[in-house]
Every structure is written in C-alpha cells, then in structure tokens.
Design a protein around this motif. Structure first.
Motif, PDB file in Angstrom:
ATOM      1  N   SER A   1      -4.148 -45.158 -12.082  1.00  0.00           N
ATOM      2  CA  SER A   1      -4.103 -46.459 -12.590  1.00  0.00           C
ATOM      3  C   SER A   1      -2.796 -46.950 -12.488  1.00  0.00           C
ATOM      4  N   GLN A   2      -1.799 -46.242 -12.203  1.00  0.00           N
ATOM      5  CA  GLN A   2      -0.385 -46.801 -12.125  1.00  0.00           C
ATOM      6  C   GLN A   2       0.070 -46.838 -10.588  1.00  0.00           C
ATOM      7  N   THR A   3      -0.927 -46.563  -9.840  1.00  0.00           N
ATOM      8  CA  THR A   3      -0.396 -46.557  -8.386  1.00  0.00           C
ATOM      9  C   THR A   3      -1.671 -47.120  -7.505  1.00  0.00           C
ATOM     10  N   ALA A   4      -1.363 -47.326  -6.454  1.00  0.00           N
ATOM     11  CA  ALA A   4      -2.460 -47.705  -5.527  1.00  0.00           C
ATOM     12  C   ALA A   4      -3.204 -46.796  -4.756  1.00  0.00           C
ATOM     13  N   ILE A   5      -3.009 -45.289  -5.373  1.00  0.00           N
ATOM     14  CA  ILE A   5      -3.932 -44.358  -4.363  1.00  0.00           C
ATOM     15  C   ILE A   5      -5.223 -44.475  -4.634  1.00  0.00           C
ATOM     16  N   LYS A   6      -5.737 -45.063  -5.590  1.00  0.00           N
ATOM     17  CA  LYS A   6      -7.437 -45.158  -5.609  1.00  0.00           C
ATOM     18  C   LYS A   6      -7.742 -46.276  -4.330  1.00  0.00           C
ATOM     19  N   GLN A   7      -7.372 -47.145  -4.097  1.00  0.00           N
ATOM     20  CA  GLN A   7      -7.582 -48.158  -3.020  1.00  0.00           C
ATOM     21  C   GLN A   7      -7.148 -47.702  -1.833  1.00  0.00           C
ATOM     22  N   GLU A   8      -6.147 -46.972  -1.506  1.00  0.00           N
ATOM     23  CA  GLU A   8      -5.802 -46.294  -0.529  1.00  0.00           C
ATOM     24  C   GLU A   8      -6.833 -45.304  -0.048  1.00  0.00           C
ATOM     25  N   LEU A   9      -7.479 -44.463  -0.750  1.00  0.00           N
ATOM     26  CA  LEU A   9      -8.077 -43.589  -0.588  1.00  0.00           C
ATOM     27  C   LEU A   9      -9.611 -44.093  -0.388  1.00  0.00           C
ATOM     28  N   ALA A  10     -10.044 -45.117  -0.892  1.00  0.00           N
ATOM     29  CA  ALA A  10     -11.092 -45.869  -0.807  1.00  0.00           C
ATOM     30  C   ALA A  10     -10.989 -46.714   0.755  1.00  0.00           C
ATOM     31  N   VAL A  11     -10.106 -47.148   1.175  1.00  0.00           N
ATOM     32  CA  VAL A  11      -9.867 -47.748   2.478  1.00  0.00           C
ATOM     33  C   VAL A  11     -10.026 -46.262   3.538  1.00  0.00           C
ATOM     34  N   ARG A  12      -9.452 -45.390   3.501  1.00  0.00           N
ATOM     35  CA  ARG A  12      -9.342 -44.221   4.336  1.00  0.00           C
ATOM     36  C   ARG A  12     -11.125 -43.741   4.456  1.00  0.00           C
ATOM     37  N   ASP A  13     -11.620 -43.468   3.234  1.00  0.00           N
ATOM     38  CA  ASP A  13     -12.973 -43.191   3.059  1.00  0.00           C
ATOM     39  C   ASP A  13     -13.933 -43.923   3.948  1.00  0.00           C
ATOM     40  N   ARG A  14     -13.643 -45.333   3.707  1.00  0.00           N
ATOM     41  CA  ARG A  14     -14.367 -46.334   4.730  1.00  0.00           C
ATOM     42  C   ARG A  14     -14.225 -45.904   6.102  1.00  0.00           C
ATOM     43  N   HIS A  15     -12.920 -45.988   6.479  1.00  0.00           N
ATOM     44  CA  HIS A  15     -12.844 -45.802   7.942  1.00  0.00           C
ATOM     45  C   HIS A  15     -13.377 -44.469   8.480  1.00  0.00           C
ATOM     46  N   ILE A  16     -13.192 -43.193   7.579  1.00  0.00           N
ATOM     47  CA  ILE A  16     -13.805 -42.081   8.101  1.00  0.00           C
ATOM     48  C   ILE A  16     -15.191 -42.313   8.375  1.00  0.00           C
ATOM     49  N   TYR A  17     -15.889 -43.070   7.305  1.00  0.00           N
ATOM     50  CA  TYR A  17     -17.556 -43.310   7.597  1.00  0.00           C
ATOM     51  C   TYR A  17     -17.763 -43.985   8.571  1.00  0.00           C
ATOM     52  N   THR A  18     -17.025 -44.962   8.853  1.00  0.00           N
ATOM     53  CA  THR A  18     -17.091 -45.980   9.938  1.00  0.00           C
ATOM     54  C   THR A  18     -16.701 -45.137  11.393  1.00  0.00           C
ATOM     55  N   ASP A  19     -15.768 -44.222  11.309  1.00  0.00           N
ATOM     56  CA  ASP A  19     -15.782 -43.347  12.743  1.00  0.00           C
ATOM     57  C   ASP A  19     -16.798 -42.413  12.881  1.00  0.00           C
ATOM     58  N   TRP A  20     -17.331 -41.972  11.604  1.00  0.00           N
ATOM     59  CA  TRP A  20     -18.359 -40.887  11.688  1.00  0.00           C
ATOM     60  C   TRP A  20     -19.830 -41.630  12.309  1.00  0.00           C
ATOM     61  N   HIS A  21     -19.887 -42.972  11.683  1.00  0.00           N
ATOM     62  CA  HIS A  21     -21.186 -43.619  11.984  1.00  0.00           C
ATOM     63  C   HIS A  21     -20.954 -44.209  13.490  1.00  0.00           C
ATOM     64  N   GLN A  22     -19.669 -44.354  13.919  1.00  0.00           N
ATOM     65  CA  GLN A  22     -19.666 -44.611  15.508  1.00  0.00           C
ATOM     66  C   GLN A  22     -19.587 -43.444  16.404  1.00  0.00           C
ATOM     67  N   GLY A  23     -20.096 -42.176  15.819  1.00  0.00           N
ATOM     68  CA  GLY A  23     -20.265 -40.928  16.922  1.00  0.00           C
ATOM     69  C   GLY A  23     -19.138 -39.923  16.811  1.00  0.00           C
ATOM     70  N   MET A  24     -17.977 -40.155  15.761  1.00  0.00           N
ATOM     71  CA  MET A  24     -17.051 -39.096  15.783  1.00  0.00           C
ATOM     72  C   MET A  24     -17.736 -37.819  15.089  1.00  0.00           C
ATOM     73  N   THR A  25     -17.372 -36.419  15.389  1.00  0.00           N
ATOM     74  CA  THR A  25     -17.942 -35.418  14.911  1.00  0.00           C
ATOM     75  C   THR A  25     -16.900 -35.282  13.680  1.00  0.00           C
ATOM     76  N   VAL A  26     -17.612 -34.228  13.015  1.00  0.00           N
ATOM     77  CA  VAL A  26     -16.809 -33.880  11.678  1.00  0.00           C
ATOM     78  C   VAL A  26     -15.498 -32.979  12.129  1.00  0.00           C
ATOM     79  N   SER A  27     -15.715 -32.426  12.992  1.00  0.00           N
ATOM     80  CA  SER A  27     -14.269 -31.709  13.554  1.00  0.00           C
ATOM     81  C   SER A  27     -13.307 -32.587  14.136  1.00  0.00           C
ATOM     82  N   GLU A  28     -13.640 -33.930  14.763  1.00  0.00           N
ATOM     83  CA  GLU A  28     -12.889 -34.614  15.326  1.00  0.00           C
ATOM     84  C   GLU A  28     -12.321 -35.389  14.121  1.00  0.00           C
ATOM     85  N   LEU A  29     -13.002 -35.762  13.092  1.00  0.00           N
ATOM     86  CA  LEU A  29     -12.608 -36.328  11.573  1.00  0.00           C
ATOM     87  C   LEU A  29     -11.554 -35.409  11.030  1.00  0.00           C
ATOM     88  N   THR A  30     -11.898 -34.144  10.987  1.00  0.00           N
ATOM     89  CA  THR A  30     -10.919 -33.297  10.116  1.00  0.00           C
ATOM     90  C   THR A  30      -9.637 -33.223  10.953  1.00  0.00           C
TER      91      THR A  30
END
Length: 89
Positions: A41-70
């Motif tokens: 609540s005192q930092t922007a980390i929640k928002q940063e992680l939400a953005v990162r997670d959306r990017h991960i999901y988008t990359d996965w949805h566009q065909g990247m494998t879990v290994s590539e994402l890791t």
C-alpha cells in the motif's frame, strides 16, 4: 526497519516480565490489527506486478512457451503457470 531500546520506552516492570520469556533477544511487536497496512500500500509494487502479469499473459497468449517466459521474466515455471492461471480466471 530500525529498533528502539526497550529501556527508552517501557517501564522496568514490563521489561522484567518480557525477560522471563525472551532474555537479550530481538522481538517483533506487531501493529494492532486496526493499524495494519495492506501489503504494497505504500509503494507502486502492486501496480507494477499487475502490469508484468498482463505482459506475461499476453506473451503466453501470443504463443510463447512457459520456458521462454521463465527466461524472459526471470521467474520459475510454477510462478509463470500461476500467473497464467490467475489471468485466465
């Protein structure tokens, strides 16, 4: 997180009582439940992680494998899988 010397804020009687349980050790006194802050609540980390997670999901949805994402996000397979599962829901 810093610390405060007990002798500076507590009466001798309370210090002696605490010493019956913990003598010369550091202890953590939690906040009262009504004063607790939500994680992030005192930092922007929640928002940063939400953005990162959306990017991960988008990359996965566009065909990247879990290994590539890791490799791309420096996370474990389990973490990537958890994020994908969460974003699907």
């Amino acid at each position: 997180m810093g610390y405060i010397k007990a002798e500076e804020i507590l009466p001798v009687e309370i210090i002696e009582l605490i010493q019956q349980y913990v003598d010369g050790q550091n202890i953590y006194i939690p906040r009262r439940s009504e004063n607790r802050l939500e994680w992030g609540s005192q930092t922007a980390i929640k928002q940063e992680l939400a953005v990162r997670d959306r990017h991960i999901y988008t990359d996965w949805h566009q065909g990247m494998t879990v290994s590539e994402l890791t490799r791309k996000y420096c996370l474990s397979d389990k973490s990537i899988q958890r994020i994908i599962r969460k974003m699907k829901a």
